[in-house]
Design an enzyme around this catalytic site. Structure first.
Site, PDB file in Angstrom:
ATOM      1  CD  GLU A   2      -5.584  15.934  -4.230  1.00 59.96           C
ATOM      2  OE1 GLU A   2      -4.662  15.823  -3.426  1.00 59.96           O
ATOM      3  OE2 GLU A   2      -5.731  16.969  -4.929  1.00 59.96           O
ATOM      4  CB  CYS A   7      -1.215   7.944  -2.531  1.00 56.73           C
ATOM      5  SG  CYS A   7      -2.332   8.379  -1.207  1.00 56.73           S
TER       6      CYS A   7
END
Ligand code: NAD
Length: 508
Positions: free
Chosen positions: A286, A320
């Protein structure tokens, strides 16, 4: 029977008893700063010659914890120990493993403010941000525990006369868990417990910027009754021992969250089969984002401005999911900038151990430099700085929330992940143009659209290519179970943290 999953509530620090508890936890943590912590392999505590210090970003010389730097030999030992332990742990019952997670969640709930206080010191989270991180870690334990119980049910299969067929999930083996520093409790704990509850064993290599909170979590696992060797705690430079644990032939899979550069390196290395390896390694990677909020001409501008500012500057833009691009319809461009600037002016940048700070320092000197470089690139690319009076790296790595308007689509600061408190504002001709700009990066993690037009909402659903799309709300703050999290393209491997995967749909 376990109860239905519910998200852990956030702490209301306007209530004096909660604020008092947090102040006490901060004092306790301050009295414990600078302690040394071992590696833990198979339950054995190990000290090494070389050390690694983690520092408080808001007080750059303050050591939060001193850690060991694993050698390659110890890194190999960690994988081999996890492999030996796997032969026992894989046989434990799913409900026993789920119970371990529920006990960890209960311990974390008891020590919520203390866990948060460690993050306030180690990564510069404000009270509210740290509290959200701890709540999410509790959620992952409660959620994945329940998911394991569900996965253990028999899967629905077509009946064949005279046969008794079964489809069952089995554990994979040794998982190498490599988390980032920005959700140093939630993501680290989430990736670790997901592995443990499914019967795998783990080599946990926390980020060198946030090893103390990871150690505190590891202690909770032990206290909750996790047998030695199920999780092996291994600190060290990712660049020095990362390859060793990824490459090891006994490593079965890698669970990584972090930058695109490191993620791609892991994907590539894990694809190579080493001598003695009898499986194809799996990688969950990720990675970064270049998340955008689109504000259409018909949007509620006040709501949109609040959403943009919260998403851009919460935890210094180091999420993020942070909004690093506000893409605004030309008809409302200037009034939106005004509103965004007005709200940004109210942000109080300071030492996060003070309750009044709403933003704090960025993680380390390297980030401080990189972010300042991006601000310069934004200016030299023709951007107009409408907020942000600079930075001060003297006591800590403080950068004012910075807004750069008139950024052209395609410019460096519109394309690359900055991972700091820098918002690029881009003017769009119309909604079509806004969608095109939003999609035109290599990432696809989160995004938001502010509009009151149902047709545009529908179009955004279909065409805004991100893992997590929000309508008329900020693009940060995904909740476990409610907003399964993970992005497309260079943002990751299309997996979803905190998701109920569709199989098995029903008990057989
Ligand atoms: P990073 O890639 O620098 O480090 C992540 C981890 O990888 C750390 O534990 C580090 O020690 C380790 N590492 C470094 N080199 C390695 C190597 N060669 N082999 C193995 N491991 C190695 O990322 P970071 O600065 O810790 O985190 C910020 C990044 O994480 C941002 O790009 C952010 O967008 C991303 N992120 C993504 C998500 C998501 O869910 N998609 C969530 C949080 C953060």
């Amino acid at each position: 029977m376990v109860s239905e999953f519910r998200n852990e509530p956030f702490t209301d620090f306007t209530r004096e008893e909660n604020a008092r508890a947090m102040r006490a936890a901060i004092e306790k943590v301050k009295s414990e700063l600078g302690r040394e912590y071992p590696l833990v392999i198979g339950g054995e505590r190990i000290m090494t010659e070389k050390k690694l210090d983690s520092f408080n970003p808001a007080r750059r010389t303050e050591v939060v914890g001193r850690f060991q730097k694993a050698t390659e030999e110890l890194a190999r030992r960690a994988v081999e120990t996890a492999y030996e332990t796997f032969s026992i742990w894989r046989r434990t019952r799913p409900d026993e493993r789920a119970d371990l997670l529920f006990r960890v969640a209960a311990l974390m709930r008891e020590r919520k403010v203390e866990m948060s206080a460690w993050m306030i010191h180690e990564v510069g989270k404000t009270w509210a941000e740290a509290d959200g991180d701890t709540a999410e870690a509790i959620d992952f334990c409660e959620f994945y525990g329940r998911e394991m119980i569900r996965y253990a049910q028999p899967a629905p299969l077509t009946k064949v006369e005279g046969e008794d067929n079964r489809l069952e999930y089995i554990p994979l083996g040794v998982g190498v868990v490599i988390p980032p520093w920005n959700f140093p409790l939630a993501i680290m704990a989430g990736m670790t417990v997901a592995s443990v509850v499914t019967g795998n064993t783990v080599v946990l290599k926390p980020s060198s910027d946030a090893p103390t909170i990871a150690y505190k979590f590891f202690e909770l696992l032990e206290e909750a009754g996790m047998p030695p060797g199920v999780v092996n705690f291994m600190t060290g430079s990712g660049a020095e021992v990362g390859d060793t644990i990824v490459d090891h032939p006994k490593t079965r899979y890698v669970a990584f969250t972090g930058s695109k550069e490191v993620g791609l390196r892991i994907v590539e290395r894990a694809a190579k089969v080493h001598e003695g390896q009898i499986w194809i390694k799996r990688v969950v990677a990720e990675m970064g984002g270049k998340d955008a909020i689109i504000v259409d001409a018909d949007a509620n501008l006040d709501d949109a401005a609040t959403g943009v500012v919260q998403s851009a500057f919460g935890f210094q833009g180091q999420k993020c999911s942070a909004c690093s691009r506000a893409i605004i319809h030309q008809d409302v461009y200037e009034p939106m900038i005004e509103r965004i600037v007005e709200r940004t002016a109210k942000i109080n940048v300071g030492d996060p151990s003070e309750q009044s700070a709403t933003m704090s320092a960025v993680i380390n000197e390297k980030a401080f430099k990189t972010i300042n470089d991006y601000i310069e690139k934004g200016k030299s690319g023709g951007g107009r700085v409408v907020a942000g009076s600079g930075s001060d790296g003297e006591q800590g790595f403080f950068i004012e929330p910075t807004i750069i308007a008139d950024v052209k689509a395609g410019n460096t600061i519109e394309q690359e992940e900055i991972f700091g408190p820098v918002l690029a504002v881009i003017k769009a001709q119309n909604f079509n143009d806004a969608l095109r700009i939003a999609n035109d990066t290599e990432y696809g993690l989160t995004g938001a659209v502010y509009t009151t037009d149902p047709e545009k909402i529908e179009r955004a659903r279909r065409e805004f290519h991100v893992g997590n799309l929000y309508i008329n709300r900020k693009c940060t703050g995904a909740l476990v179970g409610a907003h399964p999290f993970g992005g497309f393209n260079m943002s990751g491997t299309d997996s979803k943290a905190g998701a109920r995967l569709p199989w098995p749909l029903h008990a057989g």
